[in-house]
Design an enzyme around this catalytic site. Structure first.
Site, PDB file in Angstrom:
ATOM      1  N   ASN A   7       0.854  -1.192   0.000  1.00  0.00           N
ATOM      2  CA  ASN A   7       0.000   0.000   0.000  1.00  0.00           C
ATOM      3  C   ASN A   7       0.898   1.254   0.000  1.00  0.00           C
ATOM      4  O   ASN A   7       1.733   1.418   0.892  1.00  0.00           O
ATOM      5  CB  ASN A   7      -0.886  -0.038   1.258  1.00  0.00           C
ATOM      6  N   HIS A  10       0.953   6.202   1.957  1.00  0.00           N
ATOM      7  CA  HIS A  10       1.718   7.151   2.768  1.00  0.00           C
ATOM      8  C   HIS A  10       2.855   7.837   2.016  1.00  0.00           C
ATOM      9  O   HIS A  10       3.424   8.800   2.511  1.00  0.00           O
ATOM     10  CB  HIS A  10       2.143   6.508   4.083  1.00  0.00           C
ATOM     11  N   HIS A  43      -5.788   3.580  -1.265  1.00  0.00           N
ATOM     12  CA  HIS A  43      -7.120   3.881  -0.731  1.00  0.00           C
ATOM     13  C   HIS A  43      -7.481   5.286  -1.180  1.00  0.00           C
ATOM     14  O   HIS A  43      -6.876   6.256  -0.739  1.00  0.00           O
ATOM     15  CB  HIS A  43      -7.074   3.785   0.805  1.00  0.00           C
ATOM     16  N   ARG A  45      -9.689   7.990  -0.647  1.00  0.00           N
ATOM     17  CA  ARG A  45     -10.666   8.373   0.376  1.00  0.00           C
ATOM     18  C   ARG A  45     -11.541   9.500  -0.127  1.00  0.00           C
ATOM     19  O   ARG A  45     -11.126  10.293  -0.977  1.00  0.00           O
ATOM     20  CB  ARG A  45      -9.941   8.816   1.656  1.00  0.00           C
ATOM     21  N   ARG A  49      -7.341  12.793   1.163  1.00  0.00           N
ATOM     22  CA  ARG A  49      -6.259  13.311   2.014  1.00  0.00           C
ATOM     23  C   ARG A  49      -4.880  12.832   1.563  1.00  0.00           C
ATOM     24  O   ARG A  49      -3.898  13.462   1.849  1.00  0.00           O
ATOM     25  CB  ARG A  49      -6.490  12.919   3.470  1.00  0.00           C
ATOM     26  N   GLU A  70      -8.711   0.298  -2.576  1.00  0.00           N
ATOM     27  CA  GLU A  70      -9.525   0.276  -1.352  1.00  0.00           C
ATOM     28  C   GLU A  70     -10.503   1.415  -1.449  1.00  0.00           C
ATOM     29  O   GLU A  70     -10.114   2.546  -1.786  1.00  0.00           O
ATOM     30  CB  GLU A  70      -8.649   0.518  -0.123  1.00  0.00           C
ATOM     31  N   THR A 101      -8.281   3.299   8.586  1.00  0.00           N
ATOM     32  CA  THR A 101      -9.504   2.497   8.650  1.00  0.00           C
ATOM     33  C   THR A 101      -9.655   1.877  10.041  1.00  0.00           C
ATOM     34  O   THR A 101      -8.760   1.198  10.527  1.00  0.00           O
ATOM     35  CB  THR A 101      -9.443   1.370   7.598  1.00  0.00           C
ATOM     36  N   GLU A 151     -10.614  -9.838   3.277  1.00  0.00           N
ATOM     37  CA  GLU A 151      -9.343  -9.482   3.909  1.00  0.00           C
ATOM     38  C   GLU A 151      -9.639  -9.399   5.399  1.00  0.00           C
ATOM     39  O   GLU A 151     -10.468  -8.591   5.830  1.00  0.00           O
ATOM     40  CB  GLU A 151      -8.833  -8.131   3.385  1.00  0.00           C
ATOM     41  N   HIS A 191      -3.598  -4.840   7.877  1.00  0.00           N
ATOM     42  CA  HIS A 191      -3.752  -3.682   8.765  1.00  0.00           C
ATOM     43  C   HIS A 191      -2.845  -3.806   9.988  1.00  0.00           C
ATOM     44  O   HIS A 191      -2.995  -4.719  10.783  1.00  0.00           O
ATOM     45  CB  HIS A 191      -5.195  -3.446   9.230  1.00  0.00           C
TER      46      HIS A 191
END
Ligand code: PXP
Length: 238
Positions: A7, A10, A43, A45, A49, A70, A101, A151, A191
């Site tokens: 992922n 970040h 993801h 969102r 963000r 996601e 999440t 998941e 996660h």
């Protein structure tokens, strides 16, 4: 062998801190693939963000493995997914104020809504996975939506405060994985997984794939810092 999907949200978090064009999650995705990642996750969102629409479009065009998007099961996201067509869509709950999440999708409570979202995505040729807590009732509800994969949320395990707790929560994940497989679902996990707590999973066949972001990007910042500082010193001093 279990697969790793990386992922890169970040990397985008760092870019958005300055609102400029680097570091680019699209470049990070290419590097992750070159290092052996089996897929790239982002993801998108509602509040944008970190990951932006442009990132998802470019990733879909450029990555060589698989793009796993996601997303919340909202009309806006379903519409975007149907246009961009990621290989996989992972439905997650989303709250505006959360840092990341929190908790799995309440498939049981939102059965009709999730079933409809799954079928709209599947109609567009997208493979759908549901992010759920390792609970029998949620797994049964997930299987009933027509999704082919879950998941399992590893957050509680990752946050365990003692070894005994971690052992117990890991056992819960194993039983949930076995249950999901009996229901005909494929099983991933993710996660909060990091370079310590992943060790219990080594060699476990219950999980086909891991979704890991924050710990890999954090590690990259630290292991890359030495070279980055040395390069700048050479540039300053010629
Ligand atoms: N799986 C899901 C469904 C997530 O929402 C996230 C966080 O974006 C992850 C996995 C990755 O979690 P982490 O960044 O803690 O590795």
């Amino acid at each position: 062998m279990a697969r790793l999907e990386v992922n890169v949200d970040h990397v985008a978090t760092l870019r958005q801190a300055r609102m400029i064009n680097e570091p680019d999650p699209v470049t990070a995705a290419a590097l992750a693939e070159l290092a052996g990642a089996d897929g790239i996750i982002v993801h998108l969102r509602e509040d944008r963000r970190h990951i932006q629409d442009r990132d998802v479009i470019l990733l879909r065009q450029t990555i060589k493995t698989r793009l796993n998007l996601e997303m919340a099961a909202t009309p806006e996201m379903i519409g975007l997914a149907r246009q961009i067509k990621p290989h996989v869509a992972t439905l997650v709950p989303e709250k505006r104020a959360e840092l990341t999440t929190e908790g799995g999708l309440d498939v049981m409570g939102l059965q009709d809504h999730i079933r409809q979202a799954v079928s709209q995505l599947q109609e567009a040729g997208i493979y759908v996975s549901l992010f759920v807590d390792p609970r029998a009732d949620q797994l049964q509800a997930a299987a009933a939506t027509g999704a082919l994969c879950v998941e399992l949320h590893t957050g509680a395990y990752a946050e365990a405060i003692s070894e005994a707790d971690a052992d117990r929560l890991f056992e819960e994940l194993l039983s949930a994985a076995a249950h999901a497989r009996q229901l005909g679902l494929r099983v991933k996990a993710g996660h909060g997984l990091n370079y310590q707590n992943i060790k219990r999973f080594r060699g476990r066949r219950e999980f086909e794939e891991y979704s890991i972001g924050h710990s890999i990007i954090s590690r990259a910042v630290l292991v890359g810092l030495d070279a980055a500082v040395r390069e700048m010193i050479v540039l300053i001093n010629g």
